[in-house]
Motif scaffolding. Structure first.
Motif, PDB file in Angstrom:
ATOM      1  N   THR A 128      50.387 -48.009  58.613  1.00  7.34           N
ATOM      2  CA  THR A 128      50.865 -47.954  57.239  1.00  7.34           C
ATOM      3  C   THR A 128      52.293 -48.492  57.149  1.00  7.34           C
ATOM      4  O   THR A 128      53.152 -48.138  57.959  1.00  7.34           O
ATOM      5  CB  THR A 128      50.841 -46.514  56.727  1.00  7.34           C
ATOM      6  OG1 THR A 128      49.487 -46.059  56.690  1.00  7.34           O
ATOM      7  CG2 THR A 128      51.436 -46.411  55.321  1.00  7.34           C
ATOM      8  N   ALA A 129      52.535 -49.316  56.137  1.00  4.30           N
ATOM      9  CA  ALA A 129      53.884 -49.783  55.812  1.00  4.30           C
ATOM     10  C   ALA A 129      54.311 -49.148  54.499  1.00  4.30           C
ATOM     11  O   ALA A 129      53.614 -49.267  53.488  1.00  4.30           O
ATOM     12  CB  ALA A 129      53.923 -51.302  55.707  1.00  4.30           C
TER      13      ALA A 129
ATOM     14  N   LEU B 127      52.792 -42.351  59.687  1.00  2.21           N
ATOM     15  CA  LEU B 127      54.154 -41.819  59.679  1.00  2.21           C
ATOM     16  C   LEU B 127      54.894 -42.289  60.926  1.00  2.21           C
ATOM     17  O   LEU B 127      54.723 -41.721  62.002  1.00  2.21           O
ATOM     18  CB  LEU B 127      54.128 -40.280  59.629  1.00  2.21           C
ATOM     19  CG  LEU B 127      55.476 -39.577  59.530  1.00  2.21           C
ATOM     20  CD1 LEU B 127      56.224 -39.990  58.265  1.00  2.21           C
ATOM     21  CD2 LEU B 127      55.289 -38.057  59.564  1.00  2.21           C
ATOM     22  N   ALA B 128      55.703 -43.331  60.766  1.00  2.00           N
ATOM     23  CA  ALA B 128      56.412 -43.924  61.907  1.00  2.00           C
ATOM     24  C   ALA B 128      57.901 -44.028  61.586  1.00  2.00           C
ATOM     25  O   ALA B 128      58.284 -44.247  60.432  1.00  2.00           O
ATOM     26  CB  ALA B 128      55.850 -45.303  62.228  1.00  2.00           C
TER      27      ALA B 128
ATOM     28  N   ASN C 217      56.892 -40.346  51.539  1.00  2.60           N
ATOM     29  CA  ASN C 217      56.843 -41.711  52.044  1.00  2.60           C
ATOM     30  C   ASN C 217      56.220 -42.642  51.007  1.00  2.60           C
ATOM     31  O   ASN C 217      55.748 -42.211  49.967  1.00  2.60           O
ATOM     32  CB  ASN C 217      56.050 -41.756  53.357  1.00  2.60           C
ATOM     33  CG  ASN C 217      56.651 -42.698  54.375  1.00  2.60           C
ATOM     34  OD1 ASN C 217      57.588 -43.437  54.072  1.00  2.60           O
ATOM     35  ND2 ASN C 217      56.128 -42.685  55.585  1.00  2.60           N
ATOM     36  N   GLY C 218      56.230 -43.929  51.309  1.00  2.00           N
ATOM     37  CA  GLY C 218      55.708 -44.898  50.361  1.00  2.00           C
ATOM     38  C   GLY C 218      56.810 -45.529  49.531  1.00  2.00           C
ATOM     39  O   GLY C 218      57.949 -45.051  49.502  1.00  2.00           O
ATOM     40  N   ALA C 219      56.464 -46.613  48.868  1.00  2.00           N
ATOM     41  CA  ALA C 219      57.421 -47.362  48.045  1.00  2.00           C
ATOM     42  C   ALA C 219      57.094 -47.184  46.567  1.00  2.00           C
ATOM     43  O   ALA C 219      55.933 -47.054  46.182  1.00  2.00           O
ATOM     44  CB  ALA C 219      57.375 -48.843  48.409  1.00  2.00           C
TER      45      ALA C 219
ATOM     46  N   GLN D 173      59.828 -51.969  57.306  1.00  2.00           N
ATOM     47  CA  GLN D 173      58.769 -51.477  58.170  1.00  2.00           C
ATOM     48  C   GLN D 173      57.627 -52.486  58.257  1.00  2.00           C
ATOM     49  O   GLN D 173      57.056 -52.717  59.334  1.00  2.00           O
ATOM     50  CB  GLN D 173      58.251 -50.137  57.643  1.00  2.00           C
ATOM     51  CG  GLN D 173      57.369 -49.386  58.629  1.00  2.00           C
ATOM     52  CD  GLN D 173      57.062 -47.978  58.161  1.00  2.00           C
ATOM     53  OE1 GLN D 173      56.535 -47.779  57.069  1.00  2.00           O
ATOM     54  NE2 GLN D 173      57.397 -46.991  58.985  1.00  2.00           N
ATOM     55  N   LEU D 174      57.310 -53.118  57.152  1.00  2.00           N
ATOM     56  CA  LEU D 174      56.263 -54.134  57.160  1.00  2.00           C
ATOM     57  C   LEU D 174      56.626 -55.283  58.096  1.00  2.00           C
ATOM     58  O   LEU D 174      55.788 -55.751  58.882  1.00  2.00           O
ATOM     59  CB  LEU D 174      56.035 -54.659  55.738  1.00  2.00           C
ATOM     60  CG  LEU D 174      54.979 -55.762  55.613  1.00  2.00           C
ATOM     61  CD1 LEU D 174      53.603 -55.262  56.035  1.00  2.00           C
ATOM     62  CD2 LEU D 174      54.935 -56.294  54.176  1.00  2.00           C
ATOM     63  N   HIS D 175      57.858 -55.733  58.063  1.00  2.00           N
ATOM     64  CA  HIS D 175      58.276 -56.824  58.951  1.00  2.00           C
ATOM     65  C   HIS D 175      58.234 -56.386  60.418  1.00  2.00           C
ATOM     66  O   HIS D 175      57.866 -57.178  61.296  1.00  2.00           O
ATOM     67  CB  HIS D 175      59.669 -57.313  58.568  1.00  2.00           C
ATOM     68  CG  HIS D 175      59.692 -58.169  57.354  1.00  2.00           C
ATOM     69  ND1 HIS D 175      58.999 -59.365  57.262  1.00  2.00           N
ATOM     70  CD2 HIS D 175      60.334 -58.031  56.161  1.00  2.00           C
ATOM     71  CE1 HIS D 175      59.208 -59.921  56.086  1.00  2.00           C
ATOM     72  NE2 HIS D 175      60.014 -59.127  55.387  1.00  2.00           N
TER      73      HIS D 175
END
Length: 368
Positions: A99-100, A81-82, A129-131, A105-107
């Protein structure tokens, strides 16, 4: 000297982890130690978990992960959780799996260091959260590109149940189906999904089909049932919250107690003053409903729970200043459990233990 003490039984915690491993013997085990290990103390609990052979630790926030690394922990550790501006570079340097939950966030994680370890979170229906949907499609595509370029290492894919504490809820079948499809989509994009995990404590106990490669064990490791509807008889509470009477007085019938005079004695009785209150995280909503353990039985809380203290009705029992009072514990000596306090406060046992704060001292039994 503190007015009140939390006693944490690390031997029982280790025993609980072993009992829970038996429910998912073919899966790796993650001990979840977020939120100060559910109020039990992050570092001692984490060390006990490592000593018990857990494969992973799990925390929510970057600071929790960095604090664990600063304590000397070096094993597999996941943070999930960021917010924007999170210290991803520090996490990558500390060898924390991050976690992305989306492409941006991944980038940000990918730019934070050399080949960071990333886990991808898919939203299967909890809607936190999550996609999901097109967001998941984009995240999968981005992860495939970045891994192909050697920029990241995908180490896992995961999600979280909304209703695992209700084993027959239709959400469980739906979410597991969505998760399986998401994992397949990742593999079809050329990305090894790594460690697949969906099950929390409740699902680890009730839903073997959701175990996949790893189960995340949180509340049950502390000896608290995920829900009264999901009993785990093999585990026992780890935490005891106790203090001593700060005052004892005999009062006549008609005497009223605490703010608002929300309780008055219908007989002559003995009142005991317990020196904890909502400043220690005791729920004010449990006023006039909760009980404490005293001399092998229970005594009801009378009147409004205050910031620093609460009052209990001891009836005609002999009581002296300094006598032991147990707010909650395993229940072995007649004292209430955290679940009993949750019922009195109209909440869940998770909140009873996690919100303990303020002026408690902590004693750890079974440190090695």
């Amino acid at each position: 000297m503190s007015n009140a003490e939390l006693v944490v039984d690390l031997d029982q915690y280790r025993a609980n982890l072993a009992a829970l491993r038996a429910y998912a013997p073919d899966a790796l085990q993650m001990a979840v130690v977020k939120a100060n290990a559910y109020g039990h103390g992050t570092v001692p609990i984490a060390r006990a978990a490592r000593g018990a052979g857990v494969d992973w630790l799990g925390v929510a926030t970057p600071q929790e992960a960095l604090d664990l690394r600063a304590s000397g922990d070096r094993g597999p550790l996941l943070c999930w959780l960021a917010i924007p501006g999170a210290p991803f570079a520090e996490l990558v340097d500390a060898d924390v799996d991050v976690t992305a939950s989306g492409v941006d966030q991944l980038h940000a994680i990918a730019a934070a260091g050399e080949r960071p370890r990333v886990q991808l979170k898919v939203d299967t229906g909890l809607s936190r959260n999550g996609a999901f949907g097109p967001q998941w499609d984009a995240l999968v595509a981005a992860a495939a590109r970045l891994q192909e370029a050697g920029t990241i290492e995908v180490t896992g894919v995961w999600s979280h149940f909304a209703s695992a504490d209700e084993p027959d809820h239709p959400a469980n079948d739906h979410q597991e189906s969505v998760f399986r499809a998401a994992v397949d989509q990742l593999a079809s994009a050329g990305v090894d999904p790594g460690v697949r995990h969906l099950a929390n404590s409740a699902a680890a106990v009730t839903r073997p089909s959701s175990h996949f490669d790893l189960v995340r064990i949180g509340i049950a490791s502390y000896g608290i049932d995920p829900d009264p509807a999901v009993p785990v008889p093999e585990v026992r509470p780890v935490l005891t919250a106790r203090t001593v009477l700060a005052n004892v007085k005999r009062v006549p019938a008609g005497a009223s107690v605490s703010y608002g005079w929300r309780w008055s004695a219908d007989r002559e009785t003995t009142l005991g003053l317990v020196p904890v209150g909502y400043g220690e995280g005791i729920h004010r909503t449990a006023s006039n409903r909760a009980e404490v353990g005293f001399a092998g039985s229970r005594a009801p809380v009378r009147g409004t729970i205050c910031m620093d203290q609460l009052v209990v009705d001891l009836g005609d029992r002999t009581a002296r200043i300094g006598d032991r009072v147990t707010l909650f514990g395993p229940g072995d000596d007649g004292e209430p459990t955290a679940q009993d306090w949750a019922d009195a406060a109209g909440t869940i046992a998770y909140e009873i233990v996690t919100r303990l704060a303020g002026r408690w001292s902590r004693t750890y039994r079974g440190e090695r």
